[in-house]
Design an enzyme around this catalytic site. Structure first.
Site, PDB file in Angstrom:
ATOM      1  N   LYS A 208     -11.297  -4.803  -3.212  1.00 10.73           N
ATOM      2  CA  LYS A 208     -10.322  -3.866  -2.655  1.00 10.73           C
ATOM      3  C   LYS A 208      -8.937  -4.091  -3.275  1.00 10.73           C
ATOM      4  O   LYS A 208      -8.261  -3.155  -3.703  1.00 10.73           O
ATOM      5  CB  LYS A 208     -10.252  -4.067  -1.128  1.00 10.73           C
ATOM      6  N   CYS A 262      -0.395   1.085   0.131  1.00 12.41           N
ATOM      7  CA  CYS A 262      -1.547   0.410  -0.506  1.00 12.41           C
ATOM      8  C   CYS A 262      -1.219  -0.048  -1.919  1.00 12.41           C
ATOM      9  O   CYS A 262      -1.096  -1.244  -2.180  1.00 12.41           O
ATOM     10  CB  CYS A 262      -2.730   1.361  -0.545  1.00 12.41           C
TER      11      CYS A 262
HETATM   12  N1  SAJ Z   1       1.337   7.694  -8.691  1.00 15.28           N
HETATM   13  C1  SAJ Z   1       2.023   7.874  -9.874  1.00 15.28           C
HETATM   14  N2  SAJ Z   1       1.335   8.285 -10.974  1.00 15.28           N
HETATM   15  C2  SAJ Z   1      -0.001   8.541 -10.933  1.00 15.28           C
HETATM   16  C3  SAJ Z   1      -0.702   8.345  -9.727  1.00 15.28           C
HETATM   17  C4  SAJ Z   1      -0.014   7.924  -8.612  1.00 15.28           C
HETATM   18  O1  SAJ Z   1       3.232   7.670  -9.955  1.00 15.28           O
HETATM   19  O2  SAJ Z   1      -0.552   8.939 -11.980  1.00 15.28           O
HETATM   20  C5  SAJ Z   1       2.049   7.230  -7.503  1.00 15.28           C
HETATM   21  C6  SAJ Z   1       2.022   8.221  -6.342  1.00 15.28           C
HETATM   22  O3  SAJ Z   1       3.032   9.188  -6.474  1.00 15.28           O
HETATM   23  C7  SAJ Z   1       2.241   7.296  -5.159  1.00 15.28           C
HETATM   24  C8  SAJ Z   1       1.531   6.012  -5.598  1.00 15.28           C
HETATM   25  O4  SAJ Z   1       1.369   6.099  -6.985  1.00 15.28           O
HETATM   26  O5  SAJ Z   1       3.616   7.008  -4.987  1.00 15.28           O
HETATM   27  C9  SAJ Z   1       0.184   5.772  -4.940  1.00 15.28           C
HETATM   28  O6  SAJ Z   1      -0.535   6.990  -4.829  1.00 15.28           O
HETATM   29  P1  SAJ Z   1      -2.102   7.101  -5.127  1.00 15.28           P
HETATM   30  O7  SAJ Z   1      -2.488   8.508  -4.973  1.00 15.28           O
HETATM   31  O8  SAJ Z   1      -2.401   6.442  -6.413  1.00 15.28           O
HETATM   32  O9  SAJ Z   1      -2.778   6.150  -4.048  1.00 15.28           O
HETATM   33  P2  SAJ Z   1      -2.707   6.009  -2.448  1.00 15.28           P
HETATM   34  O10 SAJ Z   1      -1.773   4.878  -2.134  1.00 15.28           O
HETATM   35  O11 SAJ Z   1      -2.465   7.295  -1.767  1.00 15.28           O
HETATM   36  O12 SAJ Z   1      -4.220   5.558  -2.149  1.00 15.28           O
HETATM   37  C10 SAJ Z   1      -4.721   4.391  -2.809  1.00 15.28           C
HETATM   38  C11 SAJ Z   1      -6.098   4.732  -3.404  1.00 15.28           C
HETATM   39  N3  SAJ Z   1      -6.485   3.662  -4.320  1.00 15.28           N
HETATM   40  C12 SAJ Z   1      -6.889   3.913  -5.577  1.00 15.28           C
HETATM   41  O13 SAJ Z   1      -6.901   5.026  -6.045  1.00 15.28           O
HETATM   42  C13 SAJ Z   1      -7.333   2.745  -6.377  1.00 15.28           C
HETATM   43  C14 SAJ Z   1      -7.113   4.917  -2.292  1.00 15.28           C
HETATM   44  O14 SAJ Z   1      -8.430   5.077  -2.847  1.00 15.28           O
HETATM   45  C15 SAJ Z   1      -7.120   3.716  -1.354  1.00 15.28           C
HETATM   46  O15 SAJ Z   1      -8.033   3.881  -0.287  1.00 15.28           O
HETATM   47  C16 SAJ Z   1      -5.716   3.595  -0.771  1.00 15.28           C
HETATM   48  O16 SAJ Z   1      -4.809   3.350  -1.866  1.00 15.28           O
HETATM   49  C17 SAJ Z   1      -5.705   2.421   0.199  1.00 15.28           C
HETATM   50  O17 SAJ Z   1      -5.714   2.692   1.412  1.00 15.28           O
HETATM   51  O18 SAJ Z   1      -5.758   1.269  -0.248  1.00 15.28           O
END
Ligand code: SAJ
Length: 413
Positions: A208, A262
């Site tokens: 995780k 996360c």
């Molecule tokens: N972000 C970027 N660039 C990208 C992708 C995301 O700047 O290309 C930023 C987003 O704007 C945001 C942050 O990253 O600020 C996180 O967003 P996210 O969509 O990557 O992830 P979360 O936090 O919404 O959800 C993550 C997910 N983990 C992964 O994709 C590995 C989700 O599957 C998990 O269940 C969740 O964390 C968790 O609860 O741990």
């Protein structure tokens, strides 16, 4: 069968509602009486696609019930927060949850921990329960034929797509023994259409943390790239699009930083427990954490340019940590807007279609106004696009003419 879910937050409540929608009786337990009262009235305290309807229906049918204390059940699923505080993970909510369920535990029960946890937490839960219930046999080394099964199964759901991903995602399931793993897999197969992948508790716990660290490192790469592109006057969005046409390159999107509870947090669990090994993971965190500062520098420079014509107006579009959600935890967009509001020498126009009112430090300031995107743009000389909400894609390009633009998400670039 009765399932008890401890913690009715972003993970526990949707899981409870989903199980109940499959006709399984669920008791959701939360220490917050407002949450419990709300759920029992068919109302929810979080925003998640379709969740309100499914809670409303399952509560109405008597399949989902909430309480502040657990009762005896067949399966206990722990989904409580594990915040990272003062340089280390705080597992006190997990400890509290384990102490809550100990008195109602009975032979044949399965206990599953879903909270993001440092390696070893599932064993810690087992030790706590075994101490509290010496009358029961637990899956520790000196117990033959345990009566309780204990496993770790991390949630992997993406906020905004929770109900869909709860069903379709593969699950990594690590029991304290093979029998515990088998029992936990049988439980997840009640609602999970993805594969249930067996492993050990330690592997599942680290898996995780690594998934979110992987994403953080990859976003840090994109963010570092954006800084390099700025230096060379190259459009990073075009560069990423072109590089991603290589069959083995898949660069993520740069932005104003990484937020949420996360990806911006979990890598620290790894760094704090393996500081000598986790060098890249730490650096990625530092790169991502430095991004809001870079955005602020650009906005400040534009504000200085406009200063001679009177008090500059700055439109901040978006406050949430990512598009199309109402979650502001660890949000870089919020941190940037709060910092701008502290400057005091600019008027700030905030547009956030997913919030009803200004949160935190932004509220109660005369020079900070919440308004629509179109009005914010009309009243400001500087427009900072901080979150790429779907609504913002409808903004007329003509309305941006003559404005200083800081487009952190590549919407207009
Ligand atoms: N972000 C970027 N660039 C990208 C992708 C995301 O700047 O290309 C930023 C987003 O704007 C945001 C942050 O990253 O600020 C996180 O967003 P996210 O969509 O990557 O992830 P979360 O936090 O919404 O959800 C993550 C997910 N983990 C992964 O994709 C590995 C989700 O599957 C998990 O269940 C969740 O964390 C968790 O609860 O741990």
């Amino acid at each position: 069968m009765l399932i008890s879910i401890i913690g009715l937050g972003y993970v526990g409540l949707p899981t409870a509602a989903l199980l109940a929608s499959r006709g399984i009786k669920v008791l959701g337990v939360d220490i917050d009486p407002h949450v419990v009262e709300g759920v029992n009235n068919g109302r929810i305290h979080i925003k998640e696609t379709d969740l309100d309807a499914i809670v409303h229906v399952t509560v109405g049918k008597g399949l989902l019930l909430a309480a502040t204390k657990p009762a005896s059940a067949d399966v206990f699923l722990i989904a409580v927060p594990t915040p990272f505080q003062d340089g280390r993970p705080d597992t006190s909510y997990v400890e509290r949850a384990a102490r809550m369920i100990a008195p109602v535990l009975r032979a044949g029960n399965l206990v599953v921990l879903e909270s993001t946890s440092p390696v070893g937490t599932t064993e810690f839960v087992c030790r706590l329960l075994a101490q509290a219930r010496p009358d029961l046999r637990f899956p520790n080394s000196d117990s033959n034929d345990p009566q309780i099964s204990i496993a770790y199964c991390p949630e992997r759901i993406l906020p905004g797509k929770v109900l869909h991903e709860l069903v379709t995602n593969d699950r990594v399931i690590g029991g304290l023994t093979e029998r515990c793993t088998k029992r936990a897999i049988e439980f997840y197969q009640l609602f999970c259409e993805g594969q249930c992948l067996p492993t050990t508790a330690h592997t599942a716990e680290l898996c995780k943390l690594m998934e979110n660290a992987f994403r953080d490192v990859n976003i840090a790469f994109a963010n570092e790239l954006s800084l390099i592109c700025e230096r060379f006057g190259v459009n990073v969005w075009e560069l990423v699009r072109l590089a991603n046409r290589h069959p083995r390159v898949n660069i993520l999107e740069p932005g104003p930083g990484v937020g949420g509870h996360c990806v911006a947090v979990d890598p620290w669990f790894i760094v704090s427990s393996a500081p000598e090994q986790a060098r890249l993971i730490r650096t990625a965190r530092e790169v991502n954490d430095s991004m809001p500062h870079n955005v602020l520098k650009k906005i400040r420079a534009y504000a200085a340019e406009l200063n001679s014509n009177g008090r500059p107006g700055i439109a901040c579009l978006g406050l949430t940590y990512k598009p199309d959600v109402n979650d502001i935890r660890e949000s870089p967009a919020l941190a940037i807007s709060e910092e701008i509001s502290r400057w005091g020498d600019c008027d700030v126009f905030i547009a956030e279609p997913h919030l009803q009112e200004l949160p935190g430090d932004l509220a109660g300031k005369n020079h900070v106004v919440m308004t629509s995107a179109s009005e914010a743009i009309a009243r400001a000389g500087i427009v900072a696009l901080l979150v790429n909400h779907r609504q913002f894609s409808h903004i007329e390009r003509a309305s941006l003419a003559g404005k200083k633009i800081v487009d952190t998400r590549g919407v207009w670039s």
